[in-house]
Enzyme design. Structure first.
Site: not given
Length: 503
Positions: A36, A289, A424-425
């Site tokens: 812990d 945009d 991501g494009m």
């Protein structure tokens, strides 16, 4: 309390330790078994501070169980009192050691007689509350302790500061961009000609807590930690507080207007100047945009403060369609629903990450805004994710200045949103020109896709699809296969799914 291999909000003792280690010259004693005692390592790694984390584990082992814990706990408290000379020592058990049901208050009472430091036991029910609730309670307990201590000595000065001043309550260690947000709030108050009275708990001294009533009002930037303290100060000293989180243009302006009512000043010209010339978010939201993002689907999930604010920013300020907004703060569910009403299609209140994953797989958003866990889910589903809330990993403890609150925070959020939707494009360019990202398609799936398998020819076909649409096509194909009760996805099934979708 429940057993889980991953949690959004940790056990109660973590919240207590976060508050205690945020104050200066405060030491925490954790009554716990081995296993812990990971808080020190976690805090040192993430916060990257130069000082050691002021937490000592008083280990419960078989020898302690045989003869009782009192001697060892008292010895650890008095030893740290002599070594560190702290102003305050906080004793806290963990969920595990609480099972022993020992009279820890008796341990504290005995240690107090032998120590020069103040010693208190964290007044938290470790079975009923989570990390954030415990942090909120511990902060209020510490403030109350020192206010009452000063009051008993008839030394409590309630004289207000000459100039308008504020306490900032709830900035503490391991918070999501808390240090950066604190700097931005200080800058905002300085612009408004309002002095800073105290900032607690981060960097604050418990000996200065008696000065809290001198401020004109309190600011609580996050609902998770600080509201109990603000309510206590309001009840005891009639101190108003502002709990509107200044995140996004609209809420930042509303927060400033609440402050203007308290200090009786007009800040409309300041709001206008900051909105038009300091924050770029208003201009960006009208640019081509951002307009290209209008109507795109997003999912938001996180703590109540950040998830609610992000939902409103996406829907109200950027024209993005929020399909689902959710929080793991189940204790604050009513407030959250009220805040996001009208800004999203559905609301999810859960602390089960598998439910969140299933919801994301079902909704198929263009982007996710969530915690570290949603980032992992997005990676598996090939959906970009912007991190907007704790729990987070080390990349969200930047050394550079990255606030999420105030007018500068609006710029950071605009960048995060735009980059999450668009970065991501470029993946398909790596396939065209060659690069390190020519990875195999991940076929591990969430529970919504259990029982589906991809053939070699189908995976080959999927790999030839540009990365920025590959995830969507994979999900649509799997959805079609489930509808048709198909368990093996072949290239022919992919073509049939394409036809069915009208592509």
């Amino acid at each position: 309390m429940k057993l889980a291999y991953w949690m959004y909000a940790g056990p109660a003792h973590i919240g207590t330790l976060r508050v205690a280690s945020s104050f200066k010259n405060v030491h925490a004693i954790m009554h716990a078994p081995l296993g812990d005692d990971y808080f020190n390592v976690m805090r040192s790694m993430l916060e990257r501070e130069r000082d050691f984390t002021p937490v000592t584990a008083s280990i419960v082992d078989r020898h302690v169980l045989a003869r009782g814990s009192q001697e060892k706990v008292v010895e650890n408290i008095t030893r740290k009192d002599k070594e560190e000379r702290p102003d305050l020592i906080v004793l806290t058990p963990t969920c595990t050691s609480s099972i022993l049901q020992e009279d820890l208050q008796n341990f504290v009472d005995r240690a107090s007689t032998e120590s020069d430091s103040d010693v208190i036991l964290a007044d938290v029910n470790h079975y009923r509350v989570n990390e954030l609730q415990a942090a909120d309670r511990t902060l209020e307990q510490v403030v109350r302790f020192y206010i009452e201590k000063t009051r008993k000595k008839n030394n409590l000065d309630l004289t207000k500061t000459t100039k308008p001043s504020a306490n900032i309550i709830g900035i503490f260690t391991l918070g999501f961009h808390n240090q950066h947000d604190c700097r931005e709030i200080k800058r905002l108050l300085n612009d408004l000609k309002i002095e800073i009275n105290e900032v607690i708990p981060e960097g604050g001294n418990v000996t200065n807590l008696k000065n809290l009533p001198k401020a004109w009002f309190n600011i609580v930037p996050y609902r998770e930690v600080g509201l109990m303290t603000a309510n206590y100060l309001e009840k005891e000293f009639n101190m108003p507080y502002v709990s509107i989180t200044p995140m996004g243009l609209v809420d930042t302006a509303d927060c400033i207007r609440e402050i203007s009512k308290i200090v009786n000043r007009d800040y409309e010209n300041y709001i206008d100047q900051q909105t038009r010339f300091v924050s770029q978010a208003a201009w960006f939201s009208r640019s081509i945009d951002c307009q290209n993002l209008t109507g795109k689907k997003a999912v938001v999930f996180g703590d109540a403060t950040h998830a609610a604010s992000m939902t409103k920013i996406l829907a109200r300020e950027m024209g993005i369609h929020v399909s689902c907004a959710g929080t793991y703060c189940k204790h604050d569910a009513d407030w959250f629903r009220e805040q996001v009403q009208g800004f999203c299609d559905e609301v999810l209140i859960t602390d089960d990450h598998t439910q969140v994953g299933d919801m994301i797989a079902r909704v198929e958003p263009a982007a996710i805004f969530g915690t570290q866990m949603e980032r992992h889910i997005g990676k598996r589903l090939d959906i970009p994710c912007g991190v907007i809330s704790a729990p987070v990993h080390i990349q969200n403890f930047p050394l550079g200045y990255r606030p999420f609150l105030g007018f500068e925070g609006t710029n950071q959020i605009a960048d995060l949103v735009y980059n999450s939707f668009t970065l991501g494009m470029e993946d398909h360019l790596l396939t065209i020109f060659g690069g390190h990202d020519n990875k195999e398609v991940i076929t591990r799936s969430l529970s919504t896709t259990d029982g589906l398998e991809w053939s070699v020819d189908a995976l080959g076909e999927l790999n030839r699809i540009p990365g920025f649409v590959r995830g969507k096509i994979k999900r649509n194909t799997e959805k079609y296969a489930r509808q048709q009760n198909i368990h093996l996805i072949t290239a022919e099934v992919m073509y049939a799914a394409k036809e069915a979708a009208g592509a």
